[in-house]
Design a protein around this motif. Structure first.
Motif, PDB file in Angstrom:
ATOM      1  N   ALA A  41     -18.602  41.192 -29.829  1.00  0.00           N
ATOM      2  CA  ALA A  41     -17.430  40.754 -29.075  1.00  0.00           C
ATOM      3  C   ALA A  41     -17.840  39.852 -27.921  1.00  0.00           C
ATOM      4  CB  ALA A  41     -16.658  41.967 -28.557  1.00  0.00           C
ATOM      5  N   LEU A  42     -18.979  40.119 -27.300  1.00  0.00           N
ATOM      6  CA  LEU A  42     -19.460  39.271 -26.204  1.00  0.00           C
ATOM      7  C   LEU A  42     -19.900  37.908 -26.710  1.00  0.00           C
ATOM      8  CD1 LEU A  42     -21.556  41.622 -23.907  1.00  0.00           C
ATOM      9  CD2 LEU A  42     -19.319  40.638 -23.464  1.00  0.00           C
ATOM     10  N   ALA A  43     -20.491  37.860 -27.882  1.00  0.00           N
ATOM     11  CA  ALA A  43     -21.001  36.600 -28.419  1.00  0.00           C
ATOM     12  C   ALA A  43     -19.890  35.753 -29.021  1.00  0.00           C
ATOM     13  CB  ALA A  43     -22.067  36.874 -29.464  1.00  0.00           C
ATOM     14  N   ALA A  44     -18.716  36.331 -29.272  1.00  0.00           N
ATOM     15  CA  ALA A  44     -17.620  35.575 -29.882  1.00  0.00           C
ATOM     16  C   ALA A  44     -17.139  34.497 -28.908  1.00  0.00           C
ATOM     17  CB  ALA A  44     -16.471  36.516 -30.220  1.00  0.00           C
ATOM     18  N   PRO A  45     -16.733  33.348 -29.427  1.00  0.00           N
ATOM     19  CA  PRO A  45     -16.257  32.284 -28.535  1.00  0.00           C
ATOM     20  C   PRO A  45     -14.965  32.712 -27.841  1.00  0.00           C
ATOM     21  CG  PRO A  45     -15.855  31.701 -30.812  1.00  0.00           C
ATOM     22  CD  PRO A  45     -16.671  32.960 -30.828  1.00  0.00           C
ATOM     23  N   VAL A  46     -14.891  32.369 -26.572  1.00  0.00           N
ATOM     24  CA  VAL A  46     -13.724  32.718 -25.772  1.00  0.00           C
ATOM     25  C   VAL A  46     -12.698  31.614 -25.921  1.00  0.00           C
ATOM     26  CG1 VAL A  46     -12.888  33.191 -23.450  1.00  0.00           C
ATOM     27  CG2 VAL A  46     -15.146  33.993 -24.151  1.00  0.00           C
ATOM     28  N   ILE A  47     -11.512  31.984 -26.245  1.00  0.00           N
ATOM     29  CA  ILE A  47     -10.439  31.002 -26.380  1.00  0.00           C
ATOM     30  C   ILE A  47      -9.819  30.812 -25.013  1.00  0.00           C
ATOM     31  CG2 ILE A  47      -8.231  30.514 -27.458  1.00  0.00           C
ATOM     32  CD1 ILE A  47      -9.153  32.308 -29.770  1.00  0.00           C
ATOM     33  N   ALA A  48      -9.866  29.585 -24.534  1.00  0.00           N
ATOM     34  CA  ALA A  48      -9.324  29.290 -23.207  1.00  0.00           C
ATOM     35  C   ALA A  48      -7.806  29.317 -23.253  1.00  0.00           C
ATOM     36  CB  ALA A  48      -9.798  27.920 -22.745  1.00  0.00           C
ATOM     37  N   PRO A  49      -7.180  29.900 -22.235  1.00  0.00           N
ATOM     38  CA  PRO A  49      -5.715  29.910 -22.223  1.00  0.00           C
ATOM     39  C   PRO A  49      -5.174  28.504 -21.984  1.00  0.00           C
ATOM     40  CG  PRO A  49      -6.570  30.785 -20.175  1.00  0.00           C
ATOM     41  CD  PRO A  49      -7.750  30.565 -21.096  1.00  0.00           C
ATOM     42  N   ALA A  50      -3.956  28.308 -22.373  1.00  0.00           N
ATOM     43  CA  ALA A  50      -3.323  27.002 -22.185  1.00  0.00           C
ATOM     44  C   ALA A  50      -3.231  26.694 -20.694  1.00  0.00           C
ATOM     45  CB  ALA A  50      -1.933  27.005 -22.809  1.00  0.00           C
ATOM     46  N   ARG A  51      -3.455  25.456 -20.334  1.00  0.00           N
ATOM     47  CA  ARG A  51      -3.398  25.066 -18.928  1.00  0.00           C
ATOM     48  C   ARG A  51      -1.947  25.016 -18.465  1.00  0.00           C
ATOM     49  NH1 ARG A  51      -7.777  20.199 -18.314  1.00  0.00           N
ATOM     50  NH2 ARG A  51      -9.587  21.463 -18.796  1.00  0.00           N
ATOM     51  N   PRO A  52      -1.713  25.561 -17.279  1.00  0.00           N
ATOM     52  CA  PRO A  52      -0.345  25.493 -16.768  1.00  0.00           C
ATOM     53  C   PRO A  52      -0.014  24.068 -16.331  1.00  0.00           C
ATOM     54  CG  PRO A  52      -1.785  26.487 -15.148  1.00  0.00           C
ATOM     55  CD  PRO A  52      -2.595  26.304 -16.414  1.00  0.00           C
TER      56      PRO A  52
END
Length: 176
Positions: A41-52
């Motif tokens: 889970a740590l190595a999985a790519p982090v999906i960035a939230p949409a920019r406000p």
């Protein structure tokens, strides 16, 4: 039954040994599996939230607008007072006990900062050359009149130099 008792007596120590060895081995395997899932889970790519949406641009800070709302005027733009008083002297103190000698049609009196004057205005600030009054929800300036004339007469005798004093107590015979 005898046969069952004999088999149970023969396999019981083997079963007990397997259980005592298998229980810690099973717990260790379960913890290792949980650690592997955590690391995945740590190595999985982090999906960035949409920019406000960007915030609207703010207008630049205008201190003059805030000062005008509070009834203050910029330096040098203070109105001259219509108060029927004349400033004769100002005593400016750094400890907040400044006073001004104001002369009206009836009397001359020292006023402190914050006191109400006979015309209804309030003495707001005392400066060396003028005082600032709060009148009709705005600041007004009352200048020192006349700026060249002294309230106290100036002495014509020359000043005598002060004698040197010692910081230490000495007998009278030792002093120069």
């Amino acid at each position: 039954m005898n046969r069952l008792d004999g088999a149970l007596n023969r396999y019981f120590p083997v079963l007990l040994g397997a259980l005592l060895l298998g229980l810690p081995l099973g717990c260790g395997t379960y913890l290792a599996w949980q650690e592997w899932l955590y690391r995945q889970a740590l190595a999985a790519p982090v999906i960035a939230p949409a920019r406000p949406a960007p915030a609207p641009a703010l207008e630049p800070f205008q201190p003059e607008a805030i000062a005008s709302v509070l009834g203050l005027a910029p330096e040098g733009a203070v109105a001259h007072s219509a108060e029927p008083l004349e400033l004769r002297a100002s005593l400016v103190s750094s400890h907040g006990a400044s006073q001004a000698l104001l002369v009206g049609s009836q009397q001359a009196r020292f006023y402190r900062v914050g006191e109400r004057l006979p015309g209804g205005s309030v003495l707001r600030r005392v400066e060396v050359s003028h005082v600032v009054l709060w009148r009709n929800n705005r600041e007004e300036r009352l200048l020192l009149k006349p700026p060249s004339r002294h309230v106290l007469p100036a002495s014509q005798t020359p000043a005598t130099p002060a004698q040197a004093t010692s910081l230490y107590l000495r007998p009278l015979a030792e002093q120069p």
